[in-house]
Scaffold this motif. Structure first.
Motif, PDB file in Angstrom:
ATOM      1  N   ASP A  43       6.915   0.903 -14.341  1.00  0.00           N
ATOM      2  CA  ASP A  43       5.688   0.120 -14.418  1.00  0.00           C
ATOM      3  C   ASP A  43       5.313  -0.368 -13.021  1.00  0.00           C
ATOM      4  OD1 ASP A  43       3.718  -1.641 -16.086  1.00  0.00           O
ATOM      5  OD2 ASP A  43       4.695  -3.019 -14.678  1.00  0.00           O
ATOM      6  N   PRO A  44       4.118  -0.033 -12.521  1.00  0.00           N
ATOM      7  CA  PRO A  44       3.803  -0.318 -11.119  1.00  0.00           C
ATOM      8  C   PRO A  44       3.749  -1.800 -10.781  1.00  0.00           C
ATOM      9  CG  PRO A  44       1.863   0.520 -12.290  1.00  0.00           C
ATOM     10  CD  PRO A  44       3.042   0.708 -13.196  1.00  0.00           C
ATOM     11  N   VAL A  45       3.287  -2.624 -11.716  1.00  0.00           N
ATOM     12  CA  VAL A  45       3.208  -4.056 -11.429  1.00  0.00           C
ATOM     13  C   VAL A  45       4.603  -4.651 -11.296  1.00  0.00           C
ATOM     14  CG1 VAL A  45       2.423  -6.292 -12.289  1.00  0.00           C
ATOM     15  CG2 VAL A  45       0.963  -4.273 -12.552  1.00  0.00           C
ATOM     16  N   GLU A  46       5.457  -4.330 -12.276  1.00  0.00           N
ATOM     17  CA  GLU A  46       6.821  -4.858 -12.189  1.00  0.00           C
ATOM     18  C   GLU A  46       7.552  -4.290 -10.987  1.00  0.00           C
ATOM     19  OE1 GLU A  46      10.846  -3.889 -14.284  1.00  0.00           O
ATOM     20  OE2 GLU A  46       9.663  -5.117 -15.684  1.00  0.00           O
ATOM     21  N   ARG A  47       7.356  -3.000 -10.708  1.00  0.00           N
ATOM     22  CA  ARG A  47       8.063  -2.384  -9.579  1.00  0.00           C
ATOM     23  C   ARG A  47       7.683  -3.062  -8.265  1.00  0.00           C
ATOM     24  NH1 ARG A  47       7.500   2.274  -5.984  1.00  0.00           N
ATOM     25  NH2 ARG A  47       9.575   3.177  -5.597  1.00  0.00           N
ATOM     26  N   ARG A  48       6.415  -3.334  -8.065  1.00  0.00           N
ATOM     27  CA  ARG A  48       6.001  -4.011  -6.836  1.00  0.00           C
ATOM     28  C   ARG A  48       6.663  -5.384  -6.718  1.00  0.00           C
ATOM     29  NH1 ARG A  48       0.931  -1.670  -8.020  1.00  0.00           N
ATOM     30  NH2 ARG A  48       0.226  -3.576  -9.066  1.00  0.00           N
ATOM     31  N   ALA A  49       6.735  -6.095  -7.838  1.00  0.00           N
ATOM     32  CA  ALA A  49       7.355  -7.421  -7.806  1.00  0.00           C
ATOM     33  C   ALA A  49       8.850  -7.318  -7.504  1.00  0.00           C
ATOM     34  CB  ALA A  49       7.124  -8.128  -9.138  1.00  0.00           C
ATOM     35  N   ARG A  50       9.535  -6.348  -8.145  1.00  0.00           N
ATOM     36  CA  ARG A  50      10.967  -6.174  -7.881  1.00  0.00           C
ATOM     37  C   ARG A  50      11.212  -5.858  -6.413  1.00  0.00           C
ATOM     38  NH1 ARG A  50      11.121  -2.316 -12.192  1.00  0.00           N
ATOM     39  NH2 ARG A  50      11.928  -0.784 -10.701  1.00  0.00           N
ATOM     40  N   MET A  51      10.447  -4.911  -5.880  1.00  0.00           N
ATOM     41  CA  MET A  51      10.653  -4.507  -4.498  1.00  0.00           C
ATOM     42  C   MET A  51      10.358  -5.653  -3.535  1.00  0.00           C
ATOM     43  SD  MET A  51      11.772  -1.507  -5.040  1.00  0.00           S
ATOM     44  CE  MET A  51      12.260  -2.004  -6.696  1.00  0.00           C
ATOM     45  N   ALA A  52       9.344  -6.461  -3.867  1.00  0.00           N
ATOM     46  CA  ALA A  52       8.996  -7.582  -2.990  1.00  0.00           C
ATOM     47  C   ALA A  52      10.129  -8.586  -2.890  1.00  0.00           C
ATOM     48  CB  ALA A  52       7.721  -8.257  -3.496  1.00  0.00           C
ATOM     49  N   VAL A  53      10.736  -8.939  -4.029  1.00  0.00           N
ATOM     50  CA  VAL A  53      11.791  -9.949  -3.982  1.00  0.00           C
ATOM     51  C   VAL A  53      13.080  -9.377  -3.402  1.00  0.00           C
ATOM     52  CG1 VAL A  53      12.710  -9.607  -6.327  1.00  0.00           C
ATOM     53  CG2 VAL A  53      12.809 -11.865  -5.278  1.00  0.00           C
ATOM     54  N   VAL A  54      13.351  -8.089  -3.647  1.00  0.00           N
ATOM     55  CA  VAL A  54      14.519  -7.444  -3.039  1.00  0.00           C
ATOM     56  C   VAL A  54      14.388  -7.462  -1.517  1.00  0.00           C
ATOM     57  CG1 VAL A  54      15.606  -5.189  -2.684  1.00  0.00           C
ATOM     58  CG2 VAL A  54      15.184  -6.013  -4.994  1.00  0.00           C
ATOM     59  N   ALA A  55      13.211  -7.091  -1.016  1.00  0.00           N
ATOM     60  CA  ALA A  55      12.991  -7.063   0.431  1.00  0.00           C
ATOM     61  C   ALA A  55      13.048  -8.462   1.028  1.00  0.00           C
ATOM     62  CB  ALA A  55      11.649  -6.405   0.743  1.00  0.00           C
ATOM     63  N   ALA A  56      12.432  -9.428   0.339  1.00  0.00           N
ATOM     64  CA  ALA A  56      12.406 -10.796   0.859  1.00  0.00           C
ATOM     65  C   ALA A  56      13.815 -11.369   0.975  1.00  0.00           C
ATOM     66  CB  ALA A  56      11.532 -11.675  -0.023  1.00  0.00           C
ATOM     67  N   ARG A  57      14.646 -11.113  -0.027  1.00  0.00           N
ATOM     68  CA  ARG A  57      16.028 -11.609   0.029  1.00  0.00           C
ATOM     69  C   ARG A  57      16.781 -10.987   1.206  1.00  0.00           C
ATOM     70  NH1 ARG A  57      21.106  -9.955  -3.792  1.00  0.00           N
ATOM     71  NH2 ARG A  57      22.363 -11.826  -3.542  1.00  0.00           N
TER      72      ARG A  57
END
Length: 253
Positions: free
Chosen positions: A223-237
């Protein structure tokens, strides 16, 4: 006394039937003198579906916890991980011969390395295997290298988080796996790479099963919306950890 490498597996009903094959791959491991493996199987839930497939072996323990996803289950398993190293093994995958011994050899030889990964082969439904193009060369992985590659290649790392073997204390210091419904293992890999050097073994260490029920093949995973959110928080951490100045081992500052 024997030293232990703890193999941690999160499992739920659909993957439970693969546990005997994972167990077979564990029993085939030959460890250096003075070492043994112990397998902690953690069910993501409290059902009657998994226990019948748990091998009867004194080196295998089985626990249950309320459902929260594979990352939560693995983190719960750390309560029973009494060993210097933690090796990841998904319920539907298999270790290749010598995988644990290679991980131990690398980590025991260099205390400045926090974790290892290895080459992966896809295990296809017909029993054949297929490799991945673009594996890195065998050797150390410098801090930040995985994050840089991941961001430049549509959030695909050059090494596979399902092959991780990590120092238990370092894993605990980072809080275990991320609280995400997916990509929790990628989040851990990038966090580890932000604070410590790792290693890539060019010899295949894992057979990664491809089958219709695997979680990464489900529509929700893409799911593109969830994927963008997952990747954003993974990168931010990962970036936050890299900016704080804490390193493993501490003397490497």
């Amino acid at each position: 006394m024997s030293r232990r490498v703890i193999v941690v597996t999160a499992v739920h009903g659909p993957t439970a039937a693969f546990l005997p094959e994972a167990h077979k791959s564990l029993r085939a491991q030959e460890l250096p003198p003075g070492w043994e493996w112990h397998w902690v199987i953690q069910e993501d839930g409290r059902t009657d579906e998994v226990r019948p497939h748990v091998p009867d072996n004194t080196r295998v323990t089985f626990h249950q916890s309320r459902p929260g996803g594979p990352g939560v289950a693995r983190t719960f398993a750390l309560a029973h991980a009494e060993g210097a190293y933690v090796k990841i093994l998904d319920a539907d995958d298999q270790l290749t011969p010598g995988a644990l011994a290679r991980d131990l050899a690398v980590l025991e030889a260099d205390p400045a390395l926090g974790w290892t990964t290895s080459r992966v082969l896809d295990l296809l439904p017909d029993g054949t295997t297929a490799g991945f193009p673009g594996d890195p060369d065998e050797g150390p992985i410098e801090r930040g290298a995985v994050l840089d590659h991941w961001q430049a290649n549509d959030f695909r790392a050059q090494v596979h988080p399902a092959t991780l073997c990590v120092r238990r204390d370092l894993l605990l210091a980072l809080g275990g796996w991320m609280a995400l419904p997916a990509s929790e293992d990628t989040g851990l890999l990038l966090a580890l790479n932000s604070v410590s050097r790792g290693w890539f073994s060019a010899e295949a260490g894992l057979l990664y099963r491809k089958w219709e029920g695997q979680m990464t093949g489900q529509p929700a995973h893409a799911d593109p919306v969830e994927r963008r959110a997952r990747m954003a928080v993974v990168a931010a951490r990962a970036r936050a950890l890299g900016s704080l100045g804490w390193r493993y081992p501490p003397a490497a500052r």
